[in-house]
Structure formats: C-alpha cells, structure tokens
Design a protein around this motif. Structure first.
Motif, PDB file in Angstrom:
ATOM      1  N   LEU A 120       0.831  -1.203   0.000  1.00  0.00           N
ATOM      2  CA  LEU A 120       0.000   0.000   0.000  1.00  0.00           C
ATOM      3  C   LEU A 120       0.869   1.257   0.000  1.00  0.00           C
ATOM      4  CD1 LEU A 120      -2.841  -1.028   2.487  1.00  0.00           C
ATOM      5  CD2 LEU A 120      -3.077  -0.616   0.034  1.00  0.00           C
ATOM      6  N   PHE A 121       1.969   1.205   0.751  1.00  0.00           N
ATOM      7  CA  PHE A 121       2.890   2.348   0.804  1.00  0.00           C
ATOM      8  C   PHE A 121       3.468   2.634  -0.575  1.00  0.00           C
ATOM      9  CE2 PHE A 121       7.363   3.634   1.019  1.00  0.00           C
ATOM     10  CZ  PHE A 121       7.239   4.874   1.634  1.00  0.00           C
TER      11      PHE A 121
ATOM     12  N   ALA B 130       2.413   1.680  -3.570  1.00  0.00           N
ATOM     13  CA  ALA B 130       1.389   2.116  -4.513  1.00  0.00           C
ATOM     14  C   ALA B 130       1.019   3.581  -4.276  1.00  0.00           C
ATOM     15  CB  ALA B 130       0.154   1.226  -4.375  1.00  0.00           C
ATOM     16  N   PHE B 131       0.958   3.981  -3.018  1.00  0.00           N
ATOM     17  CA  PHE B 131       0.628   5.366  -2.678  1.00  0.00           C
ATOM     18  C   PHE B 131       1.733   6.321  -3.127  1.00  0.00           C
ATOM     19  CE2 PHE B 131       0.643   8.905   0.411  1.00  0.00           C
ATOM     20  CZ  PHE B 131      -0.638   9.392   0.188  1.00  0.00           C
ATOM     21  N   ILE B 132       2.989   5.920  -2.901  1.00  0.00           N
ATOM     22  CA  ILE B 132       4.117   6.771  -3.277  1.00  0.00           C
ATOM     23  C   ILE B 132       4.151   7.022  -4.785  1.00  0.00           C
ATOM     24  CG2 ILE B 132       6.629   6.802  -3.488  1.00  0.00           C
ATOM     25  CD1 ILE B 132       5.602   7.700  -0.776  1.00  0.00           C
ATOM     26  N   TYR B 133       3.917   5.961  -5.586  1.00  0.00           N
ATOM     27  CA  TYR B 133       3.919   6.126  -7.044  1.00  0.00           C
ATOM     28  C   TYR B 133       2.871   7.149  -7.473  1.00  0.00           C
ATOM     29  CZ  TYR B 133       7.185   2.439  -8.404  1.00  0.00           C
ATOM     30  OH  TYR B 133       8.316   1.696  -8.625  1.00  0.00           O
ATOM     31  N   ASN B 134       1.696   7.077  -6.852  1.00  0.00           N
ATOM     32  CA  ASN B 134       0.626   8.015  -7.214  1.00  0.00           C
ATOM     33  C   ASN B 134       0.907   9.419  -6.703  1.00  0.00           C
ATOM     34  OD1 ASN B 134      -1.874   6.561  -8.531  1.00  0.00           O
ATOM     35  ND2 ASN B 134      -1.069   5.138  -6.999  1.00  0.00           N
TER      36      ASN B 134
ATOM     37  N   SER C 260       4.919   0.122 -10.859  1.00  0.00           N
ATOM     38  CA  SER C 260       4.227   0.033  -9.574  1.00  0.00           C
ATOM     39  C   SER C 260       3.677  -1.373  -9.354  1.00  0.00           C
ATOM     40  CB  SER C 260       3.084   1.057  -9.543  1.00  0.00           C
ATOM     41  OG  SER C 260       2.285   0.868  -8.389  1.00  0.00           O
ATOM     42  N   SER C 261       3.052  -1.926 -10.384  1.00  0.00           N
ATOM     43  CA  SER C 261       2.492  -3.275 -10.280  1.00  0.00           C
ATOM     44  C   SER C 261       3.582  -4.320 -10.079  1.00  0.00           C
ATOM     45  CB  SER C 261       1.673  -3.606 -11.527  1.00  0.00           C
ATOM     46  OG  SER C 261       0.596  -2.710 -11.665  1.00  0.00           O
ATOM     47  N   VAL C 262       4.691  -4.160 -10.819  1.00  0.00           N
ATOM     48  CA  VAL C 262       5.810  -5.102 -10.683  1.00  0.00           C
ATOM     49  C   VAL C 262       6.404  -5.036  -9.276  1.00  0.00           C
ATOM     50  CG1 VAL C 262       8.156  -5.630 -11.451  1.00  0.00           C
ATOM     51  CG2 VAL C 262       6.362  -5.157 -13.129  1.00  0.00           C
ATOM     52  N   SER C 263       6.540  -3.839  -8.748  1.00  0.00           N
ATOM     53  CA  SER C 263       7.101  -3.669  -7.403  1.00  0.00           C
ATOM     54  C   SER C 263       6.226  -4.359  -6.356  1.00  0.00           C
ATOM     55  CB  SER C 263       7.242  -2.182  -7.069  1.00  0.00           C
ATOM     56  OG  SER C 263       8.112  -1.542  -7.962  1.00  0.00           O
ATOM     57  N   VAL C 264       4.920  -4.138  -6.475  1.00  0.00           N
ATOM     58  CA  VAL C 264       3.981  -4.723  -5.512  1.00  0.00           C
ATOM     59  C   VAL C 264       4.010  -6.253  -5.598  1.00  0.00           C
ATOM     60  CG1 VAL C 264       1.523  -4.995  -4.978  1.00  0.00           C
ATOM     61  CG2 VAL C 264       2.478  -2.717  -5.349  1.00  0.00           C
TER      62      VAL C 264
END
Length: 278
Positions: free
Chosen positions: A230-231, A233-237, A261-265
């Motif tokens: 969640l962190f 994904a939030f940072i990317y946005n 972002s998806s790859v990182s998650v």
C-alpha cells in the motif's frame, strides 16, 4: 463416536479381539457422553458428573473415583437401564499423553509475547497434571468446562480487551472456535471434525502444535507485506499526479510508472514464498 476416548475404548477392545455388538439410536451429548441401545437395552456412558445428574448410584465407587482422579485420570462411567433405574456397570479411567511438541510449541508462543491458557473438560487433577507436563502454570488452566462454557470463557477474555486465538480439534470446540477472534482447527489428528473446521478461520493441516506459531508468523508477515505494498502504490501516485498536473509526465512515462508500480507490488508479495517456519 469420533471422540478420542471412544476410539481408545474401541481400539482396546479390538486389540483384545472382542466382538463389538451393533449400537442403535446413538445420541451424543456434547461434553457429557453417549447414549444408545445394544441388543434392545439402553446404555449410557459418560462423565461422572453426567452420571450423577442422571441419578446413577456411585456410592460403591467413591473410593476408586477419588483415587483415580487424584492420579490425574479422566474418568467415565457406563450405566445400564434396569427396572429399578440406571445401574453403574463399569468405571473407565483414561490417561492422556501430551503431544511430543506441545512443550516446545508453548515456549515458542510465550517467546512471541503470547499468553497461553488451557480450557479442558477434564477434571481438575487431570488438567493440572497435563498442564505440568507441558509447562503451563496452575493459574493458566481452566478445567471441568462444558463445550458451551468454553465459548463463554472466550467471550469474557475478549471483553477484557484481549485478542483471543482458540485452537481446537473436535466438535466440542466448535462454539469456542467461532467465538474467538481467530479460530484454528487442527485436521488429521483423529479428533479433527468438519464442524470444527467450518467454525474456525484457519485449518492446520497436520496435528503439529508448532503450526500454531507458524500460522501466526506467516499472518504477521502477510499483513506487513500488505502495508508495504500500500505504501509503494501510494508513493507512485503521490509522485505521479503532481508531475502529470504540471505537464512533466507524458502518457508513455505514466504507463511505464504504472507497470513498475504493479511489478514492485507483485515482487514484494512474492518474497513471502521464501518464508519457512522455524
């Protein structure tokens, strides 16, 4: 019956090559015992307390009952319906053996800062003897507990503001498993039943108490990964929206950032596959 004590009696009878008659109209009284008919006669078998409730005369067994109870045995009485009422026919004494890993599992849970308690339907002497063998203190034992009362004890602990995990393996544990914040049913231990597994939130697929600590560990790690993801994904946005608003982010870069972002998650979540229980 699927009860561990019932299976122990049947196993002992078969070991002695005894022929077991068929039982009809079998009724199970959770936390008390069984009732059924054999060759047209009514029989009851269950706890001493239940026999006393049924009015079975146990005066001639008092001395033996006290002796066996003091030794930590779990006691059961068999009675038969006669013209003058229920008559005691047999006294059975059972001795429990703790699971080999029970002491180590309790020590592991304590090391995690978890308080461990035992809820038991056995008499006080039997429960305290077992507690001593697995490293529990007398004040961590609640004995002579009926199935419904187990759920009440769980509820009282929750009312104290505690988060309660209940571990059980039989139909008698189902109400308590449902009442706990987290219920863990143990399968493949002989006493594991579908009722317990449906009432619980987690099913441990082996009768290994070490899996309790392992389940809590992987749960903690999973929640940590969710927060980390969640962190990120939030940072990317947070970084991408202002850049896009000021015209510094073209659609190609935005698409690449979303993919990254998806790859990182996903990559962070897949790190859980490296986890192994201690």
């Amino acid at each position: 019956s699927g009860h561990p004590l019932a299976r122990a009696v049947v196993t002992a009878a078969l070991d002695k090559q005894l022929v077991l008659p068929a039982v009809t109209q079998l009724q199970s009284m959770p936390g008390k015992g069984l009732r059924g008919q054999v060759n047209g006669s009514d029989f009851w078998i269950g706890s001493v307390r239940w026999m006393q409730e049924l009015g079975v005369q146990l005066d001639g067994l008092d001395a033996r009952l006290h002796t066996l109870a003091a030794q930590g045995a779990t006691l059961a009485v068999m009675a038969r319906q006669t013209t003058t009422g229920l008559k005691a026919l047999a006294l059975l004494a059972f001795g429990d053996e703790p699971k080999a890993q029970a002491g180590a599992a309790i020590a592991t849970l304590r090391a995690r800062g978890i308080r461990v308690m035992m809820l038991s339907g056995d008499n006080t002497a039997a429960a305290l003897l077992m507690a001593k063998r697995v490293g529990l203190q007398p004040d961590e034992v609640i004995s002579n507990v009926l199935p419904g009362d187990k759920a009440a004890h769980i509820t009282r602990l929750k009312q104290q503001g505690l988060t309660v995990v209940m571990v059980g393996d039989g139909v008698n544990d189902a109400p308590a498993l449902a009442a706990a914040d987290v219920g863990m049913a143990m399968a493949n231990v002989g006493g594991g039943t579908d009722v317990a597994m449906h009432a619980a939130g987690i099913t441990l697929m082996r009768g290994d108490l070490a899996l309790v600590a392992a389940a809590l560990d992987i749960s903690d790690r999973t929640v940590t990964k969710i927060r980390q993801n969640l962190f990120w994904a939030f940072i990317y946005n947070v970084a991408g929206i202002p850049l896009a608003a000021f015209g510094f982010l073209n659609p190609v870069m935005a698409g690449a950032a979303m993919a990254m972002s998806s790859v990182s998650v996903m990559s962070n979540a897949l790190l859980l596959k490296r986890w192994k229980p201690d």
